[in-house]
Enzyme design. Structure first.
Site, PDB file in Angstrom:
ATOM      1  N   THR A  93       0.859  -1.710   0.045  1.00 36.73           N
ATOM      2  CA  THR A  93       0.155  -0.132  -0.293  1.00 36.73           C
ATOM      3  C   THR A  93       0.652   1.428   0.064  1.00 36.73           C
ATOM      4  O   THR A  93       1.541   1.098   0.624  1.00 36.73           O
ATOM      5  CB  THR A  93      -0.817  -0.278   1.091  1.00 36.73           C
ATOM      6  OG1 THR A  93      -1.628  -0.923   1.563  1.00 36.73           O
ATOM      7  CG2 THR A  93      -1.482   1.074   1.680  1.00 36.73           C
ATOM      8  N   GLU A 160      -2.988 -15.652  -7.846  1.00 34.91           N
ATOM      9  CA  GLU A 160      -2.657 -16.472  -7.213  1.00 34.91           C
ATOM     10  C   GLU A 160      -3.386 -16.438  -6.019  1.00 34.91           C
ATOM     11  O   GLU A 160      -3.954 -15.427  -5.364  1.00 34.91           O
ATOM     12  CB  GLU A 160      -1.285 -16.517  -6.790  1.00 34.91           C
ATOM     13  CG  GLU A 160      -0.777 -17.670  -5.348  1.00 34.91           C
ATOM     14  CD  GLU A 160      -0.390 -18.867  -6.259  1.00 34.91           C
ATOM     15  OE1 GLU A 160      -0.417 -18.775  -7.353  1.00 34.91           O
ATOM     16  OE2 GLU A 160      -1.559 -19.299  -5.691  1.00 34.91           O
ATOM     17  N   GLU A 164      -0.976 -18.395   3.039  1.00 38.03           N
ATOM     18  CA  GLU A 164       0.373 -18.845   3.288  1.00 38.03           C
ATOM     19  C   GLU A 164       0.511 -19.929   4.301  1.00 38.03           C
ATOM     20  O   GLU A 164      -0.854 -20.219   5.178  1.00 38.03           O
ATOM     21  CB  GLU A 164       1.108 -17.596   3.966  1.00 38.03           C
ATOM     22  CG  GLU A 164       1.361 -16.911   3.149  1.00 38.03           C
ATOM     23  CD  GLU A 164       1.714 -15.264   3.988  1.00 38.03           C
ATOM     24  OE1 GLU A 164       2.157 -15.895   5.177  1.00 38.03           O
ATOM     25  OE2 GLU A 164       1.909 -14.463   3.492  1.00 38.03           O
ATOM     26  N   PHE A 225     -14.274 -11.347  -0.196  1.00 40.10           N
ATOM     27  CA  PHE A 225     -15.590 -11.945   0.482  1.00 40.10           C
ATOM     28  C   PHE A 225     -15.183 -12.697   1.978  1.00 40.10           C
ATOM     29  O   PHE A 225     -15.901 -13.017   3.026  1.00 40.10           O
ATOM     30  CB  PHE A 225     -16.242 -12.945  -0.851  1.00 40.10           C
ATOM     31  CG  PHE A 225     -17.516 -12.210  -1.439  1.00 40.10           C
ATOM     32  CD1 PHE A 225     -16.674 -11.923  -2.385  1.00 40.10           C
ATOM     33  CD2 PHE A 225     -18.416 -12.999  -0.948  1.00 40.10           C
ATOM     34  CE1 PHE A 225     -18.297 -10.955  -2.871  1.00 40.10           C
ATOM     35  CE2 PHE A 225     -19.657 -12.119  -1.990  1.00 40.10           C
ATOM     36  CZ  PHE A 225     -19.452 -11.890  -2.531  1.00 40.10           C
ATOM     37  N   CYS A 275      -2.643  -9.593   2.357  1.00 34.54           N
ATOM     38  CA  CYS A 275      -3.659  -9.365   1.392  1.00 34.54           C
ATOM     39  C   CYS A 275      -5.289  -8.816   1.902  1.00 34.54           C
ATOM     40  O   CYS A 275      -5.434  -7.886   1.218  1.00 34.54           O
ATOM     41  CB  CYS A 275      -4.153 -10.866   1.254  1.00 34.54           C
ATOM     42  SG  CYS A 275      -2.486 -11.568  -0.092  1.00 34.54           S
ATOM     43  N   ARG A 432      -8.547 -16.205  19.959  1.00 31.77           N
ATOM     44  CA  ARG A 432      -8.788 -17.437  18.859  1.00 31.77           C
ATOM     45  C   ARG A 432      -9.056 -18.366  19.366  1.00 31.77           C
ATOM     46  O   ARG A 432      -9.946 -19.722  18.425  1.00 31.77           O
ATOM     47  CB  ARG A 432      -7.182 -18.098  18.307  1.00 31.77           C
ATOM     48  CG  ARG A 432      -5.802 -17.528  17.763  1.00 31.77           C
ATOM     49  CD  ARG A 432      -6.931 -16.641  16.480  1.00 31.77           C
ATOM     50  NE  ARG A 432      -5.833 -15.738  15.705  1.00 31.77           N
ATOM     51  CZ  ARG A 432      -5.810 -15.744  14.232  1.00 31.77           C
ATOM     52  NH1 ARG A 432      -6.883 -15.784  13.681  1.00 31.77           N
ATOM     53  NH2 ARG A 432      -4.957 -14.768  14.628  1.00 31.77           N
TER      54      ARG A 432
HETATM   55  C1  UDX Z   1      -5.348 -14.683   2.148  1.00 28.89           C
HETATM   56  C2  UDX Z   1      -6.585 -15.718   1.218  1.00 28.89           C
HETATM   57  O1  UDX Z   1      -6.910 -16.842   2.109  1.00 28.89           O
HETATM   58  C3  UDX Z   1      -5.872 -15.907  -1.066  1.00 28.89           C
HETATM   59  O2  UDX Z   1      -6.664 -16.697  -0.908  1.00 28.89           O
HETATM   60  C4  UDX Z   1      -5.574 -14.593  -0.739  1.00 28.89           C
HETATM   61  O3  UDX Z   1      -5.310 -15.582  -2.057  1.00 28.89           O
HETATM   62  C5  UDX Z   1      -4.232 -13.964   0.062  1.00 28.89           C
HETATM   63  O4  UDX Z   1      -4.989 -14.120   1.438  1.00 28.89           O
HETATM   64  P1  UDX Z   1      -3.617 -15.864   3.878  1.00 28.89           P
HETATM   65  O5  UDX Z   1      -3.020 -14.487   4.098  1.00 28.89           O
HETATM   66  O6  UDX Z   1      -2.402 -16.439   3.709  1.00 28.89           O
HETATM   67  O7  UDX Z   1      -4.639 -15.390   2.073  1.00 28.89           O
HETATM   68  O8  UDX Z   1      -4.530 -16.367   4.688  1.00 28.89           O
HETATM   69  P2  UDX Z   1      -6.006 -16.426   5.192  1.00 28.89           P
HETATM   70  O9  UDX Z   1      -5.884 -17.858   5.881  1.00 28.89           O
HETATM   71  O10 UDX Z   1      -7.026 -16.715   4.687  1.00 28.89           O
HETATM   72  O11 UDX Z   1      -5.768 -15.897   7.047  1.00 28.89           O
HETATM   73  C6  UDX Z   1      -6.030 -14.732   7.105  1.00 28.89           C
HETATM   74  C7  UDX Z   1      -6.243 -13.787   8.128  1.00 28.89           C
HETATM   75  O12 UDX Z   1      -7.893 -14.672   8.775  1.00 28.89           O
HETATM   76  C8  UDX Z   1      -5.693 -14.965   9.348  1.00 28.89           C
HETATM   77  O13 UDX Z   1      -4.724 -13.702  10.192  1.00 28.89           O
HETATM   78  C9  UDX Z   1      -6.571 -15.600  10.012  1.00 28.89           C
HETATM   79  O14 UDX Z   1      -5.792 -16.099  11.182  1.00 28.89           O
HETATM   80  C10 UDX Z   1      -7.788 -14.868   9.555  1.00 28.89           C
HETATM   81  N1  UDX Z   1      -8.788 -15.732  10.310  1.00 28.89           N
HETATM   82  C11 UDX Z   1      -9.011 -16.973   9.297  1.00 28.89           C
HETATM   83  C12 UDX Z   1      -9.635 -15.602  10.877  1.00 28.89           C
HETATM   84  O15 UDX Z   1      -9.944 -14.300  12.245  1.00 28.89           O
HETATM   85  N2  UDX Z   1     -10.815 -15.899  11.169  1.00 28.89           N
HETATM   86  C13 UDX Z   1     -11.209 -17.239   9.909  1.00 28.89           C
HETATM   87  O16 UDX Z   1     -12.008 -18.173  10.445  1.00 28.89           O
HETATM   88  C14 UDX Z   1     -10.457 -17.571   9.233  1.00 28.89           C
END
Ligand code: UDX
Length: 459
Positions: A93, A160, A164, A225, A275, A432
């Site tokens: 950003t 992509e 992670e 979403f 992201c 959590r």
């Molecule tokens: C995300 C998207 O899932 C992925 O498809 C995209 O390409 C990049 O962004 P990522 O950032 O690696 O991936 O993590 P993700 O597993 O999606 O979790 C994002 C955050 O949401 C984390 O901090 C996680 O702990 C939190 N989370 C996730 C919640 O608080 N509650 C949930 O139910 C799920």
């Protein structure tokens, strides 16, 4: 030498490295080269300790490196020698000028486009792999084609979707692969070449093709979403805490509606990662720019609730601990933005530590993988922070544990022993909802989950 196709990845980060490794692993007939301006990063990719921790990644890099996967620093040569070029540079950003705090900083991307234009001696397929704002492909085409020559550049969008911690699995068995192209002959030709690459291991029905703008927008929409679900359940958690409802029960009931689905409904201390926030703010900026203030406002609410949730967590701690944290020692269980990663970008832990220090608490941070990054993130903050890898040692002399990351290891600790080392009354704030709250309460802790009634020993 003599590979069937020669593929280049510009940018050796979280996306570029694993993407290149997976293609090389699944397609021994192709040569895949990764380049980066950072010599240090390339050195790490060529070493025993990769710069990115991802379960399963070491194995596929070991199996391919030097065979058909190469990490190099000569970007110009990479561009000359490869006909298919993935652009995987980061787009953080913007921190300055117009759109600061919202828009993507595209300088790395634009430099890359110029590099490709300068060094190409033959036609190239250029693939946007990083998440870019909508219409970046257009700007990319304009830069690439601004040199009078016969060389043809076809730009594709191939976002992509990997998360992670599960990057290798997500790439090996993707829900879908999306390829956006221009509706031109050249666009279709380039698209078909990329489809063939993925068809080496992805079932054809999972390879979607679309117009290039839908592809760029869909990546941002998918993250919106997902993040929106978390902000919605987190908003519900605030209501639950006031009404003695239980957010896990609510999530289970709501999620069993087939139209809604059960995943991504865990209430938490808030989402982090590189992201979600960035992509939503990108959309907000687009909406503001395109004269859609109502939409911008609606989307911004997702980020606003996330900030609120992080702050609410700290305020709940403050209130439960008799409205003062000054001089009290608090242990953070986890610093990574989620489990199974060392990544701490946008981790809620950063906000929590900053606020705890403002309240003059003393903070002990423990995390199985993210302590090095934590030290970088917290550098320069006034106050006392210490770092202890072993959680059972980290809690010594603390009055509270704040669970920030859902590492599995925290579920199985000996909380009786931990309780014994802490100052009483001892508190657990489970950001959590991963611990056995009843058992911790029975041991003697005052337990505060997210979105559920607290279990306290106070009359
Ligand atoms: C995300 C998207 O899932 C992925 O498809 C995209 O390409 C990049 O962004 P990522 O950032 O690696 O991936 O993590 P993700 O597993 O999606 O979790 C994002 C955050 O949401 C984390 O901090 C996680 O702990 C939190 N989370 C996730 C919640 O608080 N509650 C949930 O139910 C799920």
């Amino acid at each position: 030498m003599g590979f069937e196709k020669n593929i280049l990845c510009i940018g050796a980060g979280f996306v570029g490295g694993p993407t290149a490794a997976m293609i090389a692993y699944k397609c021994p007939q192709y040569g895949v080269t990764v380049v980066d301006i950072s010599k240090e990063r390339i050195k790490q990719w060529n070493s025993e300790t990769l710069p990115v921790y991802e379960p399963g990644l070491d194995e596929i890099v070991k199996a391919t490196r030097g065979r058909n996967l190469f990490f190099k620093t000569d970007i110009a040569k990479g561009i000359r020698d490869n006909e298919i070029i993935y652009v995987c540079v980061n787009t953080p950003t913007k921190t300055f000028g117009a759109g600061a705090g919202l828009a993507a900083d595209l300088q790395f991307w634009e430099n890359t486009a110029r590099d490709i234009r300068e060094h190409a001696r033959s036609s190239k397929i250029v693939i946007e792999k990083s998440t870019f704002p909508v219409k970046t492909a257009l700007a990319m085409e304009r830069i690439l084609n601004s040199r009078a020559s016969k060389i043809q550049f076809d730009v594709l969008s191939n976002p992509e979707f990997l998360a992670e911690g599960t990057a290798v699995r997500d790439m090996e068995y993707p829900d879908r692969v999306l390829i956006g192209s221009r509706d031109t002959e050249g666009g279709y030709r380039a698209r078909d070449i990329l489809v063939e690459i993925y068809a080496n291991w992805v079932p054809r029905q999972k390879i979607l093709t679309s117009n290039i703008w839908s592809s760029e927008l869909s990546k941002l929409a998918a993250n919106l979403f997902l993040a929106q679900r978390i902000s919605t359940i987190n908003a519900m958690s605030a209501i639950c805490e006031r009404t003695e409802a239980d957010v896990s029960e609510v999530a289970k009931i709501v999620g069993m509606d087939g139209r809604i689905g059960a995943r991504f409904l865990n209430a938490s201390i808030g989402f982090g990662g590189s992201c979600f926030k960035k992509d939503i703010l990108n959309l907000v900026y687009l909406c503001q720019h395109e004269g859609l203030p109502e939409v911008a406002d609606y989307l911004q609410g997702v980020v606003r609730i996330n900030e609120y949730q992080k702050e609410r967590f700290v305020m709940n701690m403050l209130e439960a601990m008799f409205n003062t944290l000054a001089g009290k020692k608090v242990c953070l269980f986890g610093f990574a933005f989620k489990a199974d990663t060392s990544d701490t970008r946008e981790s809620p832990a950063i906000h929590v530590v900053r606020r705890l220090l403002e309240e003059r608490a003393e903070v002990v941070v423990t995390d199985p993988r993210a302590l090095d990054n934590a030290k970088i993130d917290l550098k320069g903050l006034a106050g006392r922070v210490s770092y202890v890898k072993d959680p059972c040692k980290a809690v010594k002399g603390c009055q509270a544990i704040a669970v920030v990351t859902e590492w599995d290891l925290y579920r199985g600790l000996d909380y009786k022993k931990i309780y014994g080392q802490m100052i009483k009354p001892a508190f657990i704030f489970d950001g959590r909802n991963i611990l056995d709250h009843k058992r911790c309460f029975e041991i003697g802790f005052n337990v505060y989950p997210v979105g559920k009634p607290g279990l306290t020993h106070f009359k």
